[in-house]
Motif scaffolding. Structure first.
Motif, PDB file in Angstrom:
ATOM      1  N   PRO A   2       0.826  -1.261  -0.136  1.00  0.00           N
ATOM      2  CA  PRO A   2      -0.021   0.005  -0.086  1.00  0.00           C
ATOM      3  C   PRO A   2       0.814   1.294  -0.088  1.00  0.00           C
ATOM      4  O   PRO A   2       1.819   1.305   0.660  1.00  0.00           O
ATOM      5  CB  PRO A   2      -0.685  -0.029   1.271  1.00  0.00           C
ATOM      6  N   ASP A   3       0.265   2.488  -0.486  1.00  0.00           N
ATOM      7  CA  ASP A   3       0.895   3.589  -0.768  1.00  0.00           C
ATOM      8  C   ASP A   3       0.901   4.127   0.893  1.00  0.00           C
ATOM      9  O   ASP A   3      -0.227   4.661   1.251  1.00  0.00           O
ATOM     10  CB  ASP A   3       0.241   4.592  -1.737  1.00  0.00           C
ATOM     11  N   LYS A   4       2.258   4.177   1.428  1.00  0.00           N
ATOM     12  CA  LYS A   4       2.258   5.195   2.798  1.00  0.00           C
ATOM     13  C   LYS A   4       2.664   6.264   2.712  1.00  0.00           C
ATOM     14  O   LYS A   4       3.609   6.657   2.158  1.00  0.00           O
ATOM     15  CB  LYS A   4       3.078   4.151   3.640  1.00  0.00           C
ATOM     16  N   ARG A   5       2.103   7.437   3.557  1.00  0.00           N
ATOM     17  CA  ARG A   5       2.703   8.617   3.477  1.00  0.00           C
ATOM     18  C   ARG A   5       2.891   8.962   5.013  1.00  0.00           C
ATOM     19  O   ARG A   5       1.861   8.686   5.937  1.00  0.00           O
ATOM     20  CB  ARG A   5       1.494   9.634   3.134  1.00  0.00           C
ATOM     21  N   ILE A   6       4.054   9.436   4.949  1.00  0.00           N
ATOM     22  CA  ILE A   6       4.465   9.784   6.567  1.00  0.00           C
ATOM     23  C   ILE A   6       4.090  11.147   6.756  1.00  0.00           C
ATOM     24  O   ILE A   6       4.157  12.097   6.195  1.00  0.00           O
ATOM     25  CB  ILE A   6       6.004   9.587   6.747  1.00  0.00           C
ATOM     26  N   SER A  20       7.490   7.124  13.186  1.00  0.00           N
ATOM     27  CA  SER A  20       7.101   8.244  12.521  1.00  0.00           C
ATOM     28  C   SER A  20       5.835   8.848  13.629  1.00  0.00           C
ATOM     29  O   SER A  20       5.355   8.174  14.433  1.00  0.00           O
ATOM     30  CB  SER A  20       6.411   8.114  11.256  1.00  0.00           C
ATOM     31  N   VAL A  23       1.379   7.593  10.232  1.00  0.00           N
ATOM     32  CA  VAL A  23       1.360   7.000   8.970  1.00  0.00           C
ATOM     33  C   VAL A  23       0.135   6.852   8.496  1.00  0.00           C
ATOM     34  O   VAL A  23      -0.803   6.426   8.963  1.00  0.00           O
ATOM     35  CB  VAL A  23       1.914   5.428   8.753  1.00  0.00           C
ATOM     36  N   ARG A  24      -0.043   7.425   6.947  1.00  0.00           N
ATOM     37  CA  ARG A  24      -1.423   7.421   6.345  1.00  0.00           C
ATOM     38  C   ARG A  24      -1.293   6.476   5.274  1.00  0.00           C
ATOM     39  O   ARG A  24      -0.373   6.214   4.760  1.00  0.00           O
ATOM     40  CB  ARG A  24      -1.767   8.783   5.903  1.00  0.00           C
ATOM     41  N   VAL A  25      -2.356   5.674   5.077  1.00  0.00           N
ATOM     42  CA  VAL A  25      -2.639   4.500   4.058  1.00  0.00           C
ATOM     43  C   VAL A  25      -3.853   4.651   3.806  1.00  0.00           C
ATOM     44  O   VAL A  25      -5.003   4.421   4.502  1.00  0.00           O
ATOM     45  CB  VAL A  25      -2.245   2.882   4.693  1.00  0.00           C
ATOM     46  N   VAL A  29      -5.187   6.779   9.163  1.00  0.00           N
ATOM     47  CA  VAL A  29      -4.083   7.600   9.836  1.00  0.00           C
ATOM     48  C   VAL A  29      -3.704   6.670  11.045  1.00  0.00           C
ATOM     49  O   VAL A  29      -4.805   6.633  11.966  1.00  0.00           O
ATOM     50  CB  VAL A  29      -4.167   8.919  10.002  1.00  0.00           C
ATOM     51  N   TYR A  30      -2.454   6.131  11.192  1.00  0.00           N
ATOM     52  CA  TYR A  30      -2.142   5.555  12.485  1.00  0.00           C
ATOM     53  C   TYR A  30      -1.285   6.393  13.116  1.00  0.00           C
ATOM     54  O   TYR A  30      -0.367   6.849  12.633  1.00  0.00           O
ATOM     55  CB  TYR A  30      -1.513   4.117  12.013  1.00  0.00           C
TER      56      TYR A  30
END
Length: 127
Positions: A2-6, A20, A23-25, A29-30
């Motif tokens: 999956p595309d992860k965005r920090i 981080s 992390v958004r997938v 958002v985790y």
């Protein structure tokens, strides 16, 4: 994969380890655990439990905003406390930041937290 965005913001404490702030997938958002550090001084804001919980919610709010959301978008919270006798105070402070419907939540007693904080909170936000 999956595309992860920090997610990172200087309005919350910098990560003090190999993680981080969030992390958004996709639309989830985790949120990493936040302790009551002042983002500027990187020191615990107070020895008082209530002040620590307030700072943790401020830190979580800053990370939520950096991810494009707010505390209202949190669907799951985990609250870790070194003294479960503070449970009622944690509820009272949480009530200042959340309205119904409340997120799902766990409140867990732990022996120790980083930097000897009395509280740490992490969560999951759905955008």
């Amino acid at each position: 994969m999956p595309d992860k965005r920090i997610i990172a913001t200087d309005k919350a404490p910098a990560a003090i380890g190999t993680y981080s702030q969030a992390v958004r997938v996709a639309d989830t958002v985790y949120l990493s655990g936040q302790i009551p550090l002042d983002p500027d001084s990187m020191t615990i804001v107070s020895d008082e439990f209530e002040a620590q919980v307030v700072q943790v919610f401020k830190n979580l709010s800053a990370v939520c905003e950096a991810a494009g959301g707010s505390l209202a978008d949190i669907v799951k919270l985990n609250i870790y406390m070194t003294e479960l006798t503070n449970f009622a105070k944690a509820n009272e402070v949480m009530g200042r930041y959340f309205q119904q419907p409340y997120p799902a939540r766990a409140a867990i007693g732990v022996k120790q937290l980083p930097k000897d904080a009395q509280v740490e909170i992490d969560g999951i936000m759905e955008l």
